[in-house]
Scaffold this active site. Sequence first.
Site, PDB file in Angstrom:
ATOM      1  N   THR A  54      23.563  46.774 -20.488  1.00 41.06           N
ATOM      2  CA  THR A  54      23.323  47.221 -19.128  1.00 41.06           C
ATOM      3  C   THR A  54      23.827  48.649 -19.052  1.00 41.06           C
ATOM      4  O   THR A  54      24.505  49.119 -19.952  1.00 41.06           O
ATOM      5  CB  THR A  54      24.087  46.292 -18.163  1.00 41.06           C
ATOM      6  OG1 THR A  54      23.666  44.946 -18.403  1.00 41.06           O
ATOM      7  CG2 THR A  54      23.859  46.635 -16.715  1.00 41.06           C
TER       8      THR A  54
ATOM      9  N   SER B  49      22.889  37.543 -11.906  1.00 41.83           N
ATOM     10  CA  SER B  49      23.397  38.680 -12.663  1.00 41.83           C
ATOM     11  C   SER B  49      24.888  38.857 -12.419  1.00 41.83           C
ATOM     12  O   SER B  49      25.407  38.471 -11.370  1.00 41.83           O
ATOM     13  CB  SER B  49      22.668  39.957 -12.237  1.00 41.83           C
ATOM     14  OG  SER B  49      23.268  41.103 -12.808  1.00 41.83           O
ATOM     15  N   SER B  50      25.558  39.484 -13.399  1.00 43.25           N
ATOM     16  CA  SER B  50      26.966  39.852 -13.236  1.00 43.25           C
ATOM     17  C   SER B  50      27.138  41.298 -12.785  1.00 43.25           C
ATOM     18  O   SER B  50      28.272  41.749 -12.593  1.00 43.25           O
ATOM     19  CB  SER B  50      27.717  39.650 -14.564  1.00 43.25           C
ATOM     20  OG  SER B  50      27.753  38.299 -14.935  1.00 43.25           O
TER      21      SER B  50
ATOM     22  N   THR C 278      19.509  47.267 -15.949  1.00 44.11           N
ATOM     23  CA  THR C 278      19.653  46.570 -17.232  1.00 44.11           C
ATOM     24  C   THR C 278      18.333  46.104 -17.825  1.00 44.11           C
ATOM     25  O   THR C 278      17.346  45.892 -17.113  1.00 44.11           O
ATOM     26  CB  THR C 278      20.576  45.349 -17.059  1.00 44.11           C
ATOM     27  OG1 THR C 278      20.834  44.751 -18.318  1.00 44.11           O
ATOM     28  CG2 THR C 278      19.956  44.319 -16.130  1.00 44.11           C
TER      29      THR C 278
ATOM     30  N   ASP D 143      19.201  35.088 -18.544  1.00 44.00           N
ATOM     31  CA  ASP D 143      20.216  35.058 -17.485  1.00 44.00           C
ATOM     32  C   ASP D 143      20.039  33.878 -16.541  1.00 44.00           C
ATOM     33  O   ASP D 143      20.881  33.635 -15.681  1.00 44.00           O
ATOM     34  CB  ASP D 143      20.211  36.369 -16.694  1.00 44.00           C
ATOM     35  CG  ASP D 143      21.207  37.373 -17.254  1.00 44.00           C
ATOM     36  OD1 ASP D 143      21.924  37.012 -18.202  1.00 44.00           O
ATOM     37  OD2 ASP D 143      21.273  38.499 -16.743  1.00 44.00           O
TER      38      ASP D 143
ATOM     39  N   ASN E 225      19.173  43.598 -20.025  1.00 44.29           N
ATOM     40  CA  ASN E 225      19.998  42.461 -20.418  1.00 44.29           C
ATOM     41  C   ASN E 225      20.632  42.736 -21.773  1.00 44.29           C
ATOM     42  O   ASN E 225      21.631  43.432 -21.851  1.00 44.29           O
ATOM     43  CB  ASN E 225      19.242  41.143 -20.414  1.00 44.29           C
ATOM     44  CG  ASN E 225      20.191  39.948 -20.336  1.00 44.29           C
ATOM     45  OD1 ASN E 225      21.288  40.067 -19.796  1.00 44.29           O
ATOM     46  ND2 ASN E 225      19.790  38.817 -20.866  1.00 44.29           N
TER      47      ASN E 225
END
Length: 602
Positions: free
Chosen positions: A412, A483-484, A430, A454, A432
């Site tokens: 990302t 998502s983080s 991103t 994800d 990923n």
Amino acid sequence: MNQRTTYYLPVLLFTLGVTACKTQSSTTTSATAKVSQGQGVYQYRDEDPTIKPFFSDRVGVIGRNGMVASAHPDASQVGLNILKAGGNAVDAAVAVQFALAVVYPGAGNIGGGGFMVYRDNAGKAYTLDYREKAPGGATQNMYLDEQGNVRAGLSISGHLASGVPGSVDGMVEAHKRFGKLTWAQVLQPAVDLASKGFALTERDALGLNRIKTDLNTINPGKTYFLKSSVPTDTITWHKGDLLVQADLAKTLQRIQAQGRAGFYEGETARLLAEEMVRGKGLITEEDLKNYHSAWREPIQAKYKEYNVITMPPTSSGGVALLQMMRLTEPYPLRKWGWNRDSTVQVMIEAERRVYADRAKFLGDPDFVKVPVSQLISPDYLRTRWTDFSWAKATDSKAVKGGTIPGYESLETTHFSVVDKDGNAVSITTTLNGGYGSRVVIGGAGFFMNNEMDDFSVKPGVPNMFGLIGNQANAIAPHKRMLSSMTPTILEKDGKLFMVVGTPGGSTIITSVYQTILNVIEHGMTMQQAVNALKFHHQWLPDKTIFENGAFSEPTIQALQGRGYILEKLTNTLGRMDCVLIRPDGSYEGASDPRADNTARGY
């Protein structure tokens, strides 16, 4: 969930373990070493004052009229040039997004997605979700075999791993609402970089050399990102080599001339859909035409005298960040000191519980009810701390997502921009994994994402970052995957204070968390907070990873004595790009020395 709900909660006013705090002590030795900083004084080592807690001694870039911090020096320069040409923070952010798609193909993208947090100079905040979506042909069990087992690699590599890209639509929407310069002006730098080429950094060259085998395997007959048109391991990229991307330049020119239609319809859409058919992927021209990003209300909540503005779901990062900050808020971290055993123990235990909640509750709010207000509420967080013990580490196997009444159950990049008027943008975007699915769209010249990984491919089975998911994040057609990413802006006394964010997969949230605390609790400058060595815990697997030097030997011994499993990394955590507003009103741009990240200001 109503997308127009504003999650704004009062400061957390309960006392988690305050009695224990008064008696708990950190590791101490006879020698004490301190370093004075712009924000205060923090203690960094007791046993050896020559050892610093920093990855490097890089100092921040200071400017008064504008600041850009991104993952690549060419992209940061593009953003700065846009600001100098009279563009605002959104103009510069859009230009940086497209420039990164050229000069940073491992994560910069038009074939991926992301999140934007924007605060204007009047204090109004906005968030834009341009996360990818599952194709219309996606099914919940599409990566499972007949026995219900996960088919290894399908959600990570190749055409079936890609979701419908959101980056172009997101940038169109952001510019249409807030841009000042013309669309053609903010696209031109990326077009120039692609058509004329740019000089590779050493890291650029190493990255492209590393993926040569995958490029040949997944893209037979194509020569994109290869130095030689003949498959060989002997012809490699080197620092200073010129990378020209003619097909990508044409794609960017279509976007420049036609806006959204230049990507989601017409020639580019046709090329993308044909590539999916070639590789048995699912994305169709109809999927592209129907994709739209979503404006969402930001989450805003207090931490002491600061107001935190962050991303709501589909990001899990904003909720998790606020949970961790509020769980640790009652504890005297400043008194205990940076990365001392008590400080680290409280932070690990907060991270453990928050990542368990992430697995249970978080998903696309258009598909599942996400109890955001409850998850960051004082009453709920109090219940999450009842099994905390100073004497020993909590067993992650015994930690589950919390109970809420009525609830139905690794590449990302980030960049931060502040303009001369105080408008601020925090964007995390991103593909990923590094270089996404490794699929390059024939005739268009850009990488596609592997964001389908994800999703929770199967409840309880970890993704490529080791994160566990459940039904809330199950695959469904047109659904956004969790998502983080945690783009965040902080205010102090009603004024802009900090713009922060990072890549890093599952470690994004904890890196942002530590960087913020490094400034407001431990008195570091913005650049020192970025340089500072970091650690990470994510519930499962039940271990704490840390950068070499992040913990002193007494801290390691104290934590291991309480049952904490510690694992020293051979690599690094985070690629922070941040901006801090200093007391005199100037901007400190902080870029991560762990990679090519660069801040530019004037």
